[in-house]
Design a protein around this motif. Structure first.
Motif, short mmCIF file in Angstrom:
data_model
loop_
_atom_site.label_atom_id
_atom_site.label_comp_id
_atom_site.label_asym_id
_atom_site.label_seq_id
_atom_site.Cartn_x
_atom_site.Cartn_y
_atom_site.Cartn_z
N LYS A 110 -10.17 5.09 -9.48
CA LYS A 110 -8.97 4.76 -10.27
C LYS A 110 -7.97 6.01 -10.22
O LYS A 110 -8.52 7.02 -10.66
N MET A 153 0.92 -1.27 -0.16
CA MET A 153 0.03 -0.01 0.24
C MET A 153 1.06 1.16 -0.02
O MET A 153 1.69 1.42 0.69
N VAL A 154 0.70 2.31 -0.61
CA VAL A 154 1.30 3.28 -0.96
C VAL A 154 0.33 4.75 -0.85
O VAL A 154 -0.67 4.68 -1.36
N ARG A 155 0.79 5.61 -0.21
CA ARG A 155 0.03 6.80 0.12
C ARG A 155 0.45 8.07 -1.08
O ARG A 155 1.62 7.93 -1.31
N ASP A 200 3.71 9.76 0.16
CA ASP A 200 4.70 8.83 -0.12
C ASP A 200 5.15 9.01 -1.54
O ASP A 200 6.35 8.85 -1.95
#
Length: 87
Positions: free
Chosen positions: A35, A1-3, A6
């Motif tokens: 998306k 998971m990437v914010r 980040d």
């Protein structure tokens, strides 16, 4: 998971020629589909900040090949994704 925060800390690099495009300044999201459509990176600087138009790299999600710890690798034709900024 990437914010998103980040992702904005990672440098975007084009694998076709090894060029460093910069860091993400914005994203485009399709709210109906939920998306991520594009990442947006500021284009090359204007000469002395006076001449030229504001340009940006609009990078389609499909062009992103790898998201690493420090970089985002993309495969794209620079000429096709460098577009005049709408803002």
């Amino acid at each position: 998971m990437v914010r998103i925060y980040d992702m904005k800390q990672k440098e975007v690099i084009n694998t076709r020629d090894g060029s460093r495009l910069g860091y993400i300044c914005d994203i485009e999201i399709d709210l109906d589909e939920g998306k991520l459509i594009k990442i947006i990176v500021p284009g090359p600087g204007k000469m002395l900040g006076f001449f030229g138009k504001d340009m940006e790299y609009q990078i389609e999600w499909d062009a992103i090949k790898k998201i690493g710890e420090d970089i985002i690798l993309v495969d794209l034709d620079i000429e096709k994704c460098l577009i005049e900024s709408e803002y």
